[in-house]
Scaffold this active site. Structure first.
Site, short mmCIF file in Angstrom:
data_model
loop_
_atom_site.label_atom_id
_atom_site.label_comp_id
_atom_site.label_asym_id
_atom_site.label_seq_id
_atom_site.Cartn_x
_atom_site.Cartn_y
_atom_site.Cartn_z
N ALA A 1 -2.31 -43.33 -25.47
CA ALA A 1 -1.63 -42.01 -26.11
C ALA A 1 -3.02 -41.31 -24.94
CB ALA A 1 -1.01 -41.22 -26.95
N SER A 2 -3.00 -39.88 -23.93
CA SER A 2 -3.77 -39.34 -23.74
C SER A 2 -3.62 -37.89 -23.64
CB SER A 2 -4.95 -39.50 -22.94
OG SER A 2 -5.37 -39.20 -22.26
N HIS B 1 -2.40 -33.95 -27.54
CA HIS B 1 -4.66 -34.16 -28.10
C HIS B 1 -4.47 -35.86 -28.09
CE1 HIS B 1 -8.88 -32.98 -28.52
NE2 HIS B 1 -8.09 -32.57 -27.08
N LYS C 1 -5.94 -39.46 -28.33
CA LYS C 1 -6.60 -40.12 -27.65
C LYS C 1 -6.38 -41.51 -28.39
CE LYS C 1 -8.04 -36.11 -25.53
NZ LYS C 1 -8.78 -36.15 -25.67
N ASP D 1 -1.15 -54.59 -27.27
CA ASP D 1 -1.87 -56.25 -28.41
C ASP D 1 -1.88 -55.97 -29.21
OD1 ASP D 1 -0.44 -57.75 -26.28
OD2 ASP D 1 -2.20 -59.14 -25.82
#
Length: 513
Positions: free
Chosen positions: A77-78, A173, A175, A180
């Site tokens: 997620a970024s 927003h 990050k 795994d």
């Protein structure tokens, strides 16, 4: 005094009811923060599983190594994925790992899930979407790319606001990068600057399946209410899902709230049951069988000395957990405690400013000098943003001086030739301690955007382990070493001159950057 009681008036229905009794037997040291588990899941781990990274290059190399080693899942997620050669190499690593997974008989189940912001990820002709489409085309069953679109950018507003400016309304927003059972928490985006010369923070949690499961479920939940990128560069919502800007806004936000709170509440319940089971099995009266079970080969785990609390802030969906916990930490910080707080964009909310100026702890606040601000040298209106931050900083410093708090509240500016500054978070040192026992690390900047507009996530890491405390202390020292203390003379320098129009406009636009 119980920190939990301070939160009681702030609770809204989505926040779970307390089921665990507050810990009154161990109010000292790290245990004083156990009240946080009344809001979010508590993950107890060994400090040996925590590694603090210090440089962008180290972060980038770790990303590549982790992608190549992944067998079951890659979840990233970024805000966006850049379009340069370094970012392309990351995509190649994903492609190579997916191909290896497809051919391997023992691990054909690798799944890649990527969550980005829709407006930022769609900026320009070559963008995050065009970088990832080849993966979608080649591995349609294994790759998912979700593009979050704020429900607040809709109708006429969406049609009129041009590209780049539309990103001021609200963003994805968060990050978090997990492979795994290994999780990297950071404030860094997937872009070449963050891999080379933009300083941020990065912490790796190794072999932490429960934490990896939590963030996988969180990213899945946000992904479910986001636009899904298709192989032809179009986007569509999942079947039956309310559209973020074409559908009913209230209905969309309620669904999103429910999905995210389900993740938080179910993880919290799981961890409470695990905690209760561990507690009972460790009692003197526990059965011989359970003791034998706990000593089965491979089942022995070191006693946790470090606790991870995920703090989520999604004001558009009515979720304000990070804000509540941060405010309580600032409120409860005792006299002679020290808080080192850092943000790449110094634009604190009024509530945070009031707490810093009105409470008893010592504060050392690290912020970007104009030259290392990410907007320094930008074209057009964006080029004036560093000056706006100087103006906000000067106003806050003037308030500190007016209240004669210069000794207790100190501002320091990060400055490093050829670098920009993007680090965010805080380190809490209890009174009389030379080492921090708590840090916050993740995406929030402690500003209006982080609290009110964007989707944010960070973790509170609480530890009793001296070696990990030393790692965190060294991380803090390394960042603050590149800084100078702000004084009245700082604002008399020629590069701190702020034009009149910037002073007039800043109060009107400060809630958008």
């Amino acid at each position: 005094r119980s920190s939990w009681l301070l939160l009681a008036p702030l609770l809204t229905p989505p926040v779970p009811v307390i089921t665990a009794p507050p810990c009154s037997l161990c109010p000292e040291g790290a245990h004083r923060f156990q009240w946080i588990r009344n809001l979010v899941p508590e993950f107890g781990i060994s400090s040996s599983h925590v590694k603090v990274l210090s440089s962008p290059v180290e972060f980038y190399e770790l990303l590549k190594v982790q992608i190549k080693a992944a067998k079951q899942r890659v979840v990233m997620a970024s805000l966006y994925l850049g379009t340069g050669l370094l970012e392309q190499e990351l995509v190649y690593c994903l492609e190579e790992t997916l191909e290896k997974s497809r051919q391997a008989k023992d691990s054909p189940d690798l799944r890649v899930s990527i969550l980005l912001d829709c407006t930022r990820g769609s900026r320009g002709r070559k963008n995050s979407r065009t970088m990832l489409i080849p993966l979608l085309q080649r591995f349609p069953e294994q790759v998912r790319v979700s593009l979050f679109h704020t429900p607040n950018l809709r109708g006429l507003l969406r049609l009129l606001i041009p590209e780049r400016f539309n990103e001021t309304i609200g963003l994805q927003h968060i990050k978090v990068y997990l492979f795994d059972d290994n999780v990297i928490l950071s404030g860094a985006n997937l872009s070449d600057l963050y891999f080379t010369n933009r300083q941020d923070r990065y912490i790796l949690l190794q072999d932490s399946p429960e934490i990896a499961d939590f963030f996988t479920e969180l990213v899945d939940a946000i992904g479910d209410v986001s636009l899904q990128l298709q192989q032809d560069d179009t986007v569509q919502m999942m079947e039956g899902m309310v559209h973020p800007y074409q559908g009913d806004k209230v209905a969309y936000c309620e669904i999103a709230n429910r999905r995210v709170m389900e993740v938080i509440n179910s993880a919290r319940t799981r961890q409470e049951l695990l905690h209760a089971k561990t507690f009972h099995s460790s009692q003197p009266g526990s059965s011989l069988l359970s003791q034998q079970d706990s000593q089965a080969p491979g089942s022995l785990k070191p006693e946790p000395d470090t606790w991870i609390y995920p703090l989520i802030q999604m004001k558009p969906f009515g979720i304000q957990i990070d804000e509540m916990v941060t405010e309580t930490l600032l409120t409860e910080a005792e006299r002679d405690a020290r808080i080192y707080l850092t943000t790449g964009y110094f634009n604190l909310t009024q509530a945070y400013m009031d707490l810093i100026l009105g409470t008893r702890a010592e504060y050392r606040i690290l912020l970007a000098s104009p030259e290392v601000n990410g907007f320094f040298g930008a074209k057009g209106m964006a080029g004036a943003i560093p000056a706006a931050y100087v103006y906000i900083e000067h106003q806050f410093y003037s308030e500190v001086c007016y209240l004669q708090q210069q000794e207790r509240v100190q501002l320091q500016e990060y400055s490093r030739a050829g670098w920009t500054f993007h680090a965010k978070g805080l380190w809490l040192y209890l009174a009389g301690s030379d080492l921090p026992c708590l840090t916050l690390i993740g995406s929030p900047n402690f500003g209006y955007r982080s609290v009110h507009r964007d989707l944010e996530a960070q973790v509170a890491i609480v530890t009793e382990n001296k070696a990990l405390q030393q790692q965190l202390h060294q991380e803090q020292e390394q960042l603050y070493l590149c800084s100078g203390v702000v004084s009245t003379s700082t604002f008399e320098q020629p590069n701190r001159y702020v034009k009149l129009w910037v002073k007039l406009v800043t109060p009107l636009i400060k809630n958008f950057f």
